[in-house]
Design a protein around this motif. Sequence first.
Motif, short mmCIF file in Angstrom:
data_model
loop_
_atom_site.label_atom_id
_atom_site.label_comp_id
_atom_site.label_asym_id
_atom_site.label_seq_id
_atom_site.Cartn_x
_atom_site.Cartn_y
_atom_site.Cartn_z
N ASP A 189 18.81 25.16 29.02
CA ASP A 189 17.85 25.35 27.93
C ASP A 189 16.82 26.40 28.35
O ASP A 189 15.78 26.09 28.92
CB ASP A 189 17.15 24.05 27.55
CG ASP A 189 16.44 24.19 26.21
OD1 ASP A 189 15.88 25.27 25.93
OD2 ASP A 189 16.46 23.23 25.42
N PRO A 190 17.16 27.67 28.07
CA PRO A 190 16.27 28.74 28.51
C PRO A 190 14.84 28.60 27.99
O PRO A 190 13.90 28.95 28.71
CB PRO A 190 16.94 30.00 27.95
CG PRO A 190 18.36 29.64 27.76
CD PRO A 190 18.37 28.18 27.42
N ALA A 191 14.67 28.11 26.77
CA ALA A 191 13.31 28.00 26.23
C ALA A 191 12.50 26.99 27.05
O ALA A 191 11.34 27.23 27.41
CB ALA A 191 13.35 27.58 24.76
N LYS A 192 13.12 25.85 27.37
CA LYS A 192 12.42 24.85 28.18
C LYS A 192 12.14 25.40 29.58
O LYS A 192 11.05 25.22 30.12
CB LYS A 192 13.27 23.58 28.30
CG LYS A 192 13.28 22.72 27.06
CD LYS A 192 14.07 21.46 27.37
CE LYS A 192 14.09 20.52 26.19
NZ LYS A 192 14.90 19.33 26.51
N LYS A 194 11.76 28.38 30.46
CA LYS A 194 10.72 29.39 30.39
C LYS A 194 9.33 28.75 30.33
O LYS A 194 8.43 29.11 31.09
CB LYS A 194 10.93 30.27 29.16
CG LYS A 194 9.74 31.14 28.88
CD LYS A 194 10.12 32.52 28.47
CE LYS A 194 8.86 33.36 28.45
NZ LYS A 194 9.13 34.76 28.30
N GLU A 195 9.16 27.78 29.42
CA GLU A 195 7.83 27.19 29.27
C GLU A 195 7.45 26.35 30.49
O GLU A 195 6.27 26.26 30.85
CB GLU A 195 7.74 26.38 27.97
CG GLU A 195 7.89 27.23 26.70
CD GLU A 195 6.98 28.45 26.66
OE1 GLU A 195 5.83 28.39 27.15
OE2 GLU A 195 7.41 29.50 26.13
N ARG B 12 1.01 31.00 24.83
CA ARG B 12 2.38 30.47 24.86
C ARG B 12 2.86 30.10 23.47
O ARG B 12 4.02 30.25 23.13
CB ARG B 12 2.48 29.25 25.79
CG ARG B 12 2.18 29.50 27.26
CD ARG B 12 2.85 30.70 27.85
NE ARG B 12 4.26 30.78 27.50
CZ ARG B 12 4.93 31.91 27.41
NH1 ARG B 12 4.35 33.06 27.61
NH2 ARG B 12 6.20 31.89 27.09
N LEU B 16 6.40 31.74 21.88
CA LEU B 16 7.59 31.04 21.37
C LEU B 16 7.55 30.97 19.84
O LEU B 16 8.58 30.91 19.18
CB LEU B 16 7.69 29.63 21.97
CG LEU B 16 8.90 28.81 21.53
CD1 LEU B 16 10.21 29.53 21.86
CD2 LEU B 16 8.90 27.45 22.18
N TYR B 194 11.41 37.44 24.25
CA TYR B 194 11.03 36.15 24.80
C TYR B 194 11.72 35.89 26.14
O TYR B 194 11.10 35.48 27.11
CB TYR B 194 11.36 35.04 23.81
CG TYR B 194 11.00 33.65 24.29
CD1 TYR B 194 9.67 33.26 24.39
CD2 TYR B 194 11.99 32.76 24.66
CE1 TYR B 194 9.34 32.00 24.84
CE2 TYR B 194 11.66 31.49 25.11
CZ TYR B 194 10.34 31.11 25.20
OH TYR B 194 10.02 29.87 25.65
N ARG B 195 13.02 36.09 26.16
CA ARG B 195 13.76 35.87 27.40
C ARG B 195 14.85 36.91 27.49
O ARG B 195 15.98 36.69 27.07
CB ARG B 195 14.37 34.46 27.36
CG ARG B 195 15.03 34.08 28.65
CD ARG B 195 16.15 33.12 28.39
NE ARG B 195 17.18 33.30 29.37
CZ ARG B 195 18.46 33.26 29.09
NH1 ARG B 195 18.87 33.06 27.88
NH2 ARG B 195 19.34 33.43 30.04
N VAL B 204 19.53 27.65 21.71
CA VAL B 204 19.28 26.24 22.04
C VAL B 204 18.56 25.42 20.95
O VAL B 204 17.60 24.71 21.23
CB VAL B 204 18.53 26.07 23.39
CG1 VAL B 204 19.46 26.33 24.54
CG2 VAL B 204 17.31 26.96 23.48
N PHE B 235 5.15 22.79 22.49
CA PHE B 235 6.34 22.84 23.33
C PHE B 235 5.94 23.22 24.76
O PHE B 235 6.36 22.60 25.73
CB PHE B 235 7.32 23.86 22.75
CG PHE B 235 8.67 23.87 23.41
CD1 PHE B 235 9.60 22.89 23.10
CD2 PHE B 235 9.03 24.87 24.31
CE1 PHE B 235 10.86 22.90 23.69
CE2 PHE B 235 10.28 24.88 24.90
CZ PHE B 235 11.19 23.89 24.59
N HIS B 236 5.08 24.22 24.84
CA HIS B 236 4.58 24.62 26.16
C HIS B 236 3.78 23.48 26.80
O HIS B 236 3.96 23.14 27.97
CB HIS B 236 3.72 25.87 26.05
CG HIS B 236 3.03 26.20 27.35
ND1 HIS B 236 3.70 26.75 28.42
CD2 HIS B 236 1.76 26.00 27.77
CE1 HIS B 236 2.87 26.90 29.42
NE2 HIS B 236 1.67 26.45 29.06
N PHE B 239 5.26 20.67 28.84
CA PHE B 239 5.55 20.88 30.26
C PHE B 239 4.28 20.90 31.09
O PHE B 239 4.24 20.43 32.21
CB PHE B 239 6.37 22.15 30.45
CG PHE B 239 7.73 22.05 29.86
CD1 PHE B 239 8.71 21.32 30.50
CD2 PHE B 239 8.01 22.61 28.62
CE1 PHE B 239 9.97 21.18 29.94
CE2 PHE B 239 9.26 22.47 28.05
CZ PHE B 239 10.24 21.75 28.71
#
Lengths: 382, 287
Positions: A189-192, A194-195, B12, B16, B194-195, B204, B235-236, B239
């Motif tokens: 999960d690249p988004a996870k 990343k964050e 962040r 996203l 973004y990536r 995803v 979402f950020h 974490f």
Amino acid sequence: MRVLRALLVVVVILTFAASGGAQAKLKVGFIYVGPIGDYGWTHAHDQGRKIAEKQLPIETLYVESVPEAQVEPFIDKLIQQGARVVLTTSFGFMDGTLAMAKRYPNIIFGHASGFKRNHNMFTYMADFYQVYYLNGLMAGALTRSGKVGYVGAFPIPEVKRHMGAFALGVRAVNPRATVHVRWLFSWFDPAKAKEATEALIAEGVDVFAFTEDSPTVVQVASKRNLPSFGHYSPMQRFAPRHVVSGQLVHWERIYIDFLSKVLAGRYTAENLQNVDYWWLLAEKAVELGGDFGVPVNPVWIPKLQAVKVQTREFGQISVYDLVNRRLAQMSRTPVAFDPFTGPIRDRKGRLVVPAGKTMTVAELTTMEWAAPGIVGPWPKEP
Amino acid sequence: MAGEWILNTIVRGIALGTPLLWAALGEVYAERSGVVNLGVEGMMVLGAFAAFALAQASGLPYLGLLLAAGVGALAALLHAFVVITLRANQYVSGLALTMLGLGLSALLGRRWEGLPLLNTLPEISPLTYGGLLLAGMLWLVLYHTRWGIILRSTGESPAAVDTMGLNVFLVRYLAVVFGGALAGVGGGLLSVAYRPSWTEGMTVGLGWIAIAITIFASWDPLRAATGAFLFGALFHLSFRLQTWVAPEPLQMMPFAVTILVLAVVTRRGGAQGVPEALGIPYTRGES
């Protein structure tokens, strides 16, 4: 209509011809948990499959992105397609694979990363814990803030073992450093990823290692000019100046060894009860580096040579030399050094490995405790 | 300290939120015309692949995004043809589009796996400001122009629009294709900003989140922008907060809070609910 019928006849003949030809070759089916393009775990298994197919008289089939709970119907399908050997490559496939092994006693099964076996089911794993320890030594030398980050996929024994070895390495060089963990609850999960990396950066972490099947962590860290360690596939190319090292796998070593023994008749559906491949550096199933053949990125060698540590075995030594010495010790048979040798206390201070003892494979594959220096949530911590 | 936390979370959220915003704005317009498109994930992943491939080959990320818009529009055109002209089930067609997009991009993308991208866009790029501006413009058009009335009426009561002598099919085609182009850009932003890299399935599930934001934002472009950035920030945070809160419940937090906030905002704003004719194929002379 006539054309259609003629076409049908051709198709039928071809189908029979194909299956007739295939009977001569051993059919091996692979079940993957992720997409083969994940650039991580599944990608690496698929590379191993391709090499094995090239070198052995076998034919392979595979299914990708199989949900862990639905492994049984997929195994059924592979067997219907003629697979005589079925290899499943995720911890979560364990129980499903065992159930199918019992249902099909004449088919050979193999399960990667688990611990349940049967007379027709073996287990195998190319494990990274030694390599993680080496990466930990380097991470400990490179952190300036004393905070090393780890982005973890799932809090299961395998990932905990790798983080544990990594943290032991960090602490061996830098006894005050801490390893900060973030969990994704995803393998890919690249988004996870990343964050989670951004969250660690915001907290002052300045060196990164991870378990997730994409180069995301490496990319995010390099954008901030921070060093990181690649995972599973050659990731140095994503950040040529920032990937210090990492861990690489050679599943083909295990696949070729096992399947040649099946072809030679040494392994059958009767004698696999005690067959467990636990292959490490010495068997060359794993490799240290962010790219094949590059154990440490040359860009980082002077920095690692500049950091000296005092060790009981080698006296005053640079971290770069220490990494090489340990790598040599662990690449020997029998190994001359194991990171999980006691005395080791977990982060709560409980003695988990007594002095003079080394953890057994069974202990390693069920390890739940957190090594000292690890900071952050640790589900199922004993 | 607190200031740093807030600033970081906002940054962040925007990072996203930008790809989510583009995709959600597209879906808002498509659904306002009465067509559900569950193919957002598929259109995004095709856009991500197209943008990456072209940006990688040309070194021009904006050119890649342009192609992503085209690819998204083309995929949406397929959906439009199937559900507007052939009157097939919109939900089935959308799901098929998602699967098609995931499969096709994976198949075509093998060669691009593991390739780095040298010219990338920053996460907060002109496309971020452009997305916000677009949200404002789409809101203005939707509620304060004749076009907006036509679009909304097409989603509410296509028969009435037809009676007025306007072309329901054309409006729906345009809205769906426009939505696809924006979803393509959203996906492209993932792979060039973004990536910056290509991995199959790299969206995803963000396409599904864009659809959820569309619904909870009551099909309102400005609320969709709120939802997208809010979701990104939460979402950020999920974490960031792992140091103090167990990770398992944190997983749900961005979803739960976004839904809650949008629900409250919607209640206060008294927005209309779901477009009356949403998901129903239009046939002239019926109803």
